[in-house]
Design a protein around this motif. Structure first.
Motif, PDB file in Angstrom:
ATOM      1  N   GLN A   1       2.450   0.298  -6.982  1.00 56.23           N
ATOM      2  CA  GLN A   1       2.261  -0.686  -5.866  1.00 56.23           C
ATOM      3  C   GLN A   1       3.493  -0.488  -4.766  1.00 56.23           C
ATOM      4  O   GLN A   1       3.352  -0.933  -3.804  1.00 56.23           O
ATOM      5  N   GLN A   2       4.655  -0.477  -5.334  1.00 59.68           N
ATOM      6  CA  GLN A   2       5.967  -0.377  -4.359  1.00 59.68           C
ATOM      7  C   GLN A   2       5.744   0.840  -3.421  1.00 59.68           C
ATOM      8  O   GLN A   2       6.163   0.619  -2.350  1.00 59.68           O
ATOM      9  N   ALA A   3       5.065   1.879  -3.677  1.00 57.19           N
ATOM     10  CA  ALA A   3       4.775   2.961  -2.921  1.00 57.19           C
ATOM     11  C   ALA A   3       3.601   2.874  -1.943  1.00 57.19           C
ATOM     12  O   ALA A   3       3.290   3.438  -0.809  1.00 57.19           O
ATOM     13  N   CYS A   4       2.687   1.662  -2.252  1.00 59.45           N
ATOM     14  CA  CYS A   4       1.693   1.885  -1.527  1.00 59.45           C
ATOM     15  C   CYS A   4       1.373   0.358  -0.771  1.00 59.45           C
ATOM     16  O   CYS A   4       0.347  -0.419  -0.714  1.00 59.45           O
ATOM     17  N   GLY A   5       2.677  -0.176  -0.233  1.00 55.58           N
ATOM     18  CA  GLY A   5       2.500  -1.404   0.450  1.00 55.58           C
ATOM     19  C   GLY A   5       2.293  -2.780  -0.284  1.00 55.58           C
ATOM     20  O   GLY A   5       1.930  -3.896   0.178  1.00 55.58           O
ATOM     21  N   ASN A   6       2.393  -2.531  -1.652  1.00 53.27           N
ATOM     22  CA  ASN A   6       2.300  -3.759  -2.706  1.00 53.27           C
ATOM     23  C   ASN A   6       0.916  -4.271  -2.687  1.00 53.27           C
ATOM     24  O   ASN A   6       0.608  -5.493  -2.660  1.00 53.27           O
ATOM     25  N   VAL A   7      -0.172  -3.587  -1.885  1.00 52.68           N
ATOM     26  CA  VAL A   7      -1.164  -4.038  -2.073  1.00 52.68           C
ATOM     27  C   VAL A   7      -2.260  -3.291  -2.946  1.00 52.68           C
ATOM     28  O   VAL A   7      -3.648  -3.312  -2.648  1.00 52.68           O
TER      29      VAL A   7
ATOM     30  N   SER B   1      -4.409  -1.739  -6.183  1.00 55.47           N
ATOM     31  CA  SER B   1      -4.783  -2.139  -7.435  1.00 55.47           C
ATOM     32  C   SER B   1      -5.871  -1.247  -7.799  1.00 55.47           C
ATOM     33  O   SER B   1      -6.041   0.001  -7.127  1.00 55.47           O
ATOM     34  N   GLN B   2      -6.610  -1.350  -8.873  1.00 61.47           N
ATOM     35  CA  GLN B   2      -7.496  -0.216  -9.436  1.00 61.47           C
ATOM     36  C   GLN B   2      -8.334   0.227  -8.444  1.00 61.47           C
ATOM     37  O   GLN B   2      -9.211  -0.713  -7.974  1.00 61.47           O
ATOM     38  N   PHE B   3      -8.659   1.519  -8.012  1.00 60.78           N
ATOM     39  CA  PHE B   3      -9.617   1.901  -7.172  1.00 60.78           C
ATOM     40  C   PHE B   3      -9.312   1.467  -5.586  1.00 60.78           C
ATOM     41  O   PHE B   3     -10.197   1.729  -4.643  1.00 60.78           O
ATOM     42  N   GLN B   4      -8.064   0.770  -5.389  1.00 58.56           N
ATOM     43  CA  GLN B   4      -7.687   0.195  -3.884  1.00 58.56           C
ATOM     44  C   GLN B   4      -6.436   1.052  -3.663  1.00 58.56           C
ATOM     45  O   GLN B   4      -5.368   0.461  -4.391  1.00 58.56           O
ATOM     46  N   LEU B   5      -6.399   1.762  -2.765  1.00 53.74           N
ATOM     47  CA  LEU B   5      -5.256   2.504  -2.679  1.00 53.74           C
ATOM     48  C   LEU B   5      -4.065   1.876  -1.696  1.00 53.74           C
ATOM     49  O   LEU B   5      -2.817   2.421  -1.484  1.00 53.74           O
ATOM     50  N   GLY B   6      -4.433   0.697  -1.148  1.00 47.98           N
ATOM     51  CA  GLY B   6      -3.447   0.104  -0.060  1.00 47.98           C
ATOM     52  C   GLY B   6      -3.060   1.098   0.971  1.00 47.98           C
ATOM     53  O   GLY B   6      -3.946   1.684   1.528  1.00 47.98           O
ATOM     54  N   THR B   7      -1.868   1.132   0.999  1.00 51.45           N
ATOM     55  CA  THR B   7      -1.343   2.080   2.306  1.00 51.45           C
ATOM     56  C   THR B   7      -1.163   3.620   1.821  1.00 51.45           C
ATOM     57  O   THR B   7      -0.844   4.417   2.680  1.00 51.45           O
ATOM     58  N   CYS B   8      -1.460   4.046   0.744  1.00 52.08           N
ATOM     59  CA  CYS B   8      -1.312   5.309   0.196  1.00 52.08           C
ATOM     60  C   CYS B   8      -2.374   6.226   0.518  1.00 52.08           C
ATOM     61  O   CYS B   8      -3.773   5.776   0.922  1.00 52.08           O
ATOM     62  N   LYS B   9      -2.380   7.421   0.251  1.00 50.93           N
ATOM     63  CA  LYS B   9      -3.372   8.382   0.614  1.00 50.93           C
ATOM     64  C   LYS B   9      -3.596   9.348  -0.565  1.00 50.93           C
ATOM     65  O   LYS B   9      -2.748   9.673  -1.108  1.00 50.93           O
ATOM     66  N   ILE B  10      -4.927   9.777  -0.890  1.00 53.37           N
ATOM     67  CA  ILE B  10      -5.176  10.824  -1.904  1.00 53.37           C
ATOM     68  C   ILE B  10      -4.572  12.200  -1.415  1.00 53.37           C
ATOM     69  O   ILE B  10      -4.869  12.541  -0.213  1.00 53.37           O
ATOM     70  N   GLY B  11      -3.809  12.909  -2.238  1.00 58.27           N
ATOM     71  CA  GLY B  11      -3.198  14.247  -1.998  1.00 58.27           C
ATOM     72  C   GLY B  11      -4.295  15.349  -2.018  1.00 58.27           C
ATOM     73  O   GLY B  11      -5.089  15.272  -2.858  1.00 58.27           O
TER      74      GLY B  11
END
Length: 200
Positions: A149-155, A157-167
């Motif tokens: 969560q710290q790396a994905c904008g604190n948003v 959750s399970q199956f919800q990426l927030g600000t992250c991207k799949i590599g």
């Protein structure tokens, strides 16, 4: 001249087995399954490794260490689903590697792979691909852990990426498993030359 125990389809099976095992195993080890940002720095994760992590500079300050490494212990992996994912994907990769090694050897050794052994190895590839696919399916369950969560904008959750991207490594691991399960398993049925007639 070396005699092969494989048919022409068997040679294609050996090549695809090697390529799918190499793709899955290499990508499993790469820490580029998930990309995010933390303290202004790009970070990336796999199930058991990460690049760029926070460390205590002094009593008050955290700094981002820009290097890649695996977690210090199995229990340090941020979530249970990632621990299970690491185990099942690792076992699946080992199975694919084992079969691909035997398949490649079958190109050079005359009596190594018969119709029956080819089918048994195909079944092992199917199981290996299934394990890796299960590991990939479990991976998003860990996106709710505080470290992610710290790396994905604190948003996230399970199956919800927030600000992250799949590599790319996530897709490559799953792609290798899919080729092993669907194409290599089918080709393995035609890989071995016909069993030699019994001399008795």
């Amino acid at each position: 001249m070396m005699e092969s125990s494989l048919t022409r389809l068997g040679a294609l099976w050996a090549l695809l087995s090697f390529l799918s095992a190499a793709a899955s195993c290499t990508s499993f080890f790469m820490p580029y399954w998930l990309y995010g940002f933390q303290m202004g720095k790009p970070v990336s994760f796999s199930t058991f490794r990460r690049c760029t992590y926070p460390a205590q500079a002094d009593e008050k300050n955290l700094v981002m260490v820009e290097e890649c490494g695996r977690y210090a212990s199995f229990s340090a992996i941020p979530s249970l689903s990632w621990q299970i994912s690491t185990l099942v994907t690792g076992i699946g990769c080992a199975l694919l590697l084992l079969v691909s090694l035997a398949a490649v050897l079958g190109c050079c050794i005359g009596d190594l792979i018969s119709r029956m052994t080819g089918r048994v190895q195909g079944a092992m590839q199917f199981i290996g691909g299934l394990l890796i696919s299960s590991g990939c399916a479990l991976y998003p369950l860990g996106w709710n852990s505080p470290e992610i969560q710290q790396a994905c904008g604190n948003v996230s959750s399970q199956f919800q990426l927030g600000t992250c991207k799949i590599g790319w490594a996530y897709y490559c691991t799953g792609g290798g498993a899919a080729v092993a399960m669907l194409i290599c398993t089918w080709l393995s049925c035609f890989a071995g030359k016909k069993s030699k007639p019994s001399p008795y």
